[in-house]
Motif scaffolding. Structure first.
Motif, short mmCIF file in Angstrom:
data_model
loop_
_atom_site.label_atom_id
_atom_site.label_comp_id
_atom_site.label_asym_id
_atom_site.label_seq_id
_atom_site.Cartn_x
_atom_site.Cartn_y
_atom_site.Cartn_z
N PHE A 4 21.33 15.68 14.89
CA PHE A 4 21.33 16.97 15.58
C PHE A 4 20.03 17.75 15.38
O PHE A 4 20.03 18.99 15.40
N SER A 5 18.91 17.03 15.18
CA SER A 5 17.62 17.72 15.17
C SER A 5 17.28 18.16 16.60
O SER A 5 17.85 17.65 17.57
N SER A 6 16.36 19.09 16.75
CA SER A 6 16.06 19.69 18.06
C SER A 6 15.70 18.65 19.11
O SER A 6 16.27 18.64 20.21
N TYR A 7 14.77 17.76 18.76
CA TYR A 7 14.31 16.76 19.75
C TYR A 7 15.40 15.72 20.05
O TYR A 7 15.53 15.25 21.18
N ASN A 8 16.17 15.38 19.02
CA ASN A 8 17.26 14.42 19.24
C ASN A 8 18.32 15.01 20.18
O ASN A 8 18.88 14.30 21.04
N ILE A 9 18.62 16.30 20.03
CA ILE A 9 19.60 16.95 20.92
C ILE A 9 19.10 16.95 22.36
O ILE A 9 19.86 16.69 23.30
N ILE A 10 17.79 17.21 22.54
CA ILE A 10 17.20 17.18 23.88
C ILE A 10 17.32 15.78 24.48
O ILE A 10 17.70 15.61 25.65
N ILE A 11 16.98 14.77 23.68
CA ILE A 11 17.08 13.37 24.15
C ILE A 11 18.52 13.03 24.51
O ILE A 11 18.81 12.47 25.57
N GLU A 12 19.46 13.37 23.62
CA GLU A 12 20.88 13.05 23.82
C GLU A 12 21.43 13.73 25.08
O GLU A 12 22.12 13.10 25.89
N ALA A 13 21.10 15.03 25.22
CA ALA A 13 21.60 15.78 26.38
C ALA A 13 21.04 15.21 27.68
O ALA A 13 21.75 15.09 28.68
N SER A 14 19.76 14.84 27.65
CA SER A 14 19.12 14.29 28.85
C SER A 14 19.73 12.95 29.24
O SER A 14 20.01 12.69 30.42
N VAL A 15 19.96 12.09 28.24
CA VAL A 15 20.56 10.78 28.51
C VAL A 15 21.97 10.94 29.06
O VAL A 15 22.37 10.25 30.02
N ILE A 16 22.74 11.89 28.52
CA ILE A 16 24.11 12.14 28.99
C ILE A 16 24.10 12.59 30.45
O ILE A 16 24.90 12.13 31.27
N LEU A 17 23.17 13.48 30.81
CA LEU A 17 23.08 13.95 32.20
C LEU A 17 22.69 12.82 33.15
O LEU A 17 23.22 12.72 34.26
#
Length: 436
Positions: A4-17
């Motif tokens: 749940f680091s900042s960049y990991n959350i961005i990557i995870e959210a983008s992949v989910i979308l």
């Protein structure tokens, strides 16, 4: 690994979308609801998360906020597509009747099942638990019926929207009955509805007239912020806030109907219609994003083990059977024999989850298994998936037959023409004696 680091959350959210967009494409080709794929993605991520991190994460606050915003966006999206015309009056009234009677009938049977099979369940609590299980999910239905016949698609949009609104109103009426003095009984509830409608109409007119004069390019999210604010304030005042969203959507989608006579002089139709068009796009996109994260997070919170309980499976199957039994009687009564695939399009989803978590502590029953909720949601979605796939195959078969008949008719006509030409022309014409 810090998941749940900042960049990991961005990557995870983008992949989910991105995956959600792909799921939409799969849904259009196969008729498998994209929401079901999102829930399964959340379940997979649950196992991935447990492998990568031992920390337990409380997703409920995010789930609740996403659910509320998603509900508002979905109802607004549906309202923006509803045309109020004379020829639409009968379909609207039929859909309203099916939604209302279906809600009450399903809730009654589900309450009886829960009362009989769940220990310590009182009849009042049974009705409270049964109501969320009786509400159609417009979040699943509206994106899934785009390929149906226009009249059937229209019916599902009307019915699911009415079911959402009336189900929520019924739930909070039952909550109020836990403490009748705070609500004032049925009379107080009716007064609440009338007051909400009056406020909704006044606020809708004011918003349209004010926002048509705003020249800023960033006014659409300002408009959404105003609607969210009105919804939240309405909830704090114990009003039926979802009516505010529905009525605003109906008024801006049917401005020529609501702005008549002297009121028409205050409306700049071109500007207001531009707001409507752009709001429709923004609402559609926002609903897609919110719906995506809600159902993925819901999948992350699912207790898979509860699905393998015999008592959970028995109660859930009885509730699912009761849903389609009530639906069959209603559709046969109102629509005759043409009830497929409508009969099986009755999934439960976003509102079911939201209202389940909104049951007051004094009405909660510790012996109720949350797995029943999950089983009914997944079961009803799978039945809908089967019905939609079957309907699509049937449609394709009919189209193929029609094409074959048309091709056969064309070839037959072509063959006749060739034969007629051949008969009309003598292959061995007699020579003219004068030319000999």
């Amino acid at each position: 690994m810090d998941v749940f680091s900042s960049y990991n959350i961005i990557i995870e959210a983008s992949v989910i979308l991105i995956l959600s967009f792909i799921f939409n494409g799969i849904s259009k080709r196969t008729n498998i609801p994209s929401v079901l794929l999102l829930i399964f993605l959340g379940v997979i991520l649950q196992f991935v998360l447990s492998y990568l991190s031992s920390d337990e994460v409380d997703f409920f606050p995010a789930l609740e906020v996403l659910g509320i915003i998603g509900l508002i966006m979905i109802v607004l999206e549906a309202a923006l597509e509803l045309e109020l015309k004379k020829d639409k009056l009968v379909p609207i009234l039929k859909s309203l009747a099916v939604a209302l009677v279906g809600l009450l009938g399903s809730a009654y049977l589900a309450a009886m099942i829960l009362y009989q099979f769940v220990p310590e369940m009182s009849m009042q609590s049974a009705w409270l638990y049964a109501t969320p299980l009786s509400i159609l999910s417009s979040a699943i239905i509206i994106p899934s019926v785009s390929g149906l016949d226009p009249s059937k698609k229209e019916f599902h949009i009307y019915e699911s929207t009415f079911s959402d609104i009336m189900g929520i109103m019924m739930f909070y009426f039952l909550v109020g009955e836990l403490n009748p003095a705070s609500q004032g009984g049925a009379g107080g509830f009716a007064l609440n509805i009338i007051l909400t409608i009056v406020i909704s109409v006044m606020a809708s007119y004011a918003i349209i007239l004010i926002f048509q004069e705003i020249k800023s390019q960033a006014k659409l999210f300002l408009l959404i912020a105003v609607l969210l604010l009105l919804y939240a304030i309405g909830k704090q005042l114990h009003l039926s806030s979802l009516l505010i969203i529905l009525i605003f959507g109906l008024i801006i989608a049917n401005m020529k109907l609501f702005f008549r006579g002297k009121l028409a002089n205050f409306l700049d139709y071109e500007k207001a219609h531009r707001i409507y068009h752009e709001l429709h796009i923004v609402t559609l996109e926002t609903a897609f994003v919110v719906r995506t994260f809600f159902f993925v997070i819901f999948g992350l919170t699912i207790a898979i083990a509860s699905l393998f309980s015999f008592s959970v499976a028995l109660v859930s199957l009885l509730i699912i059977i009761s849903i389609y039994l009530v639906r069959f009687v209603l559709l046969r009564t109102f629509y005759g024999s043409d009830i497929l695939p409508q009969l099986f399009i009755a999934p439960r989803g976003l509102i079911t989850v939201l209202l389940f978590y909104a049951i007051p502590a004094e009405a909660q029953v510790t012996t109720f298994e949350p797995g029943i909720l999950l089983f009914v949601i997944i079961g009803s979605s799978l039945v809908m998936t089967w019905a939609m796939i079957r309907d699509k195959k049937k449609t394709r078969t009919l189209l193929d037959l029609a094409e074959k008949e048309e091709l056969s008719g064309t070839q037959e006509a072509s063959g006749r023409s060739t034969h007629e030409i051949a008969e009309s022309e003598d292959p061995f014409p007699e020579e003219d004696p004068e030319n000999l």
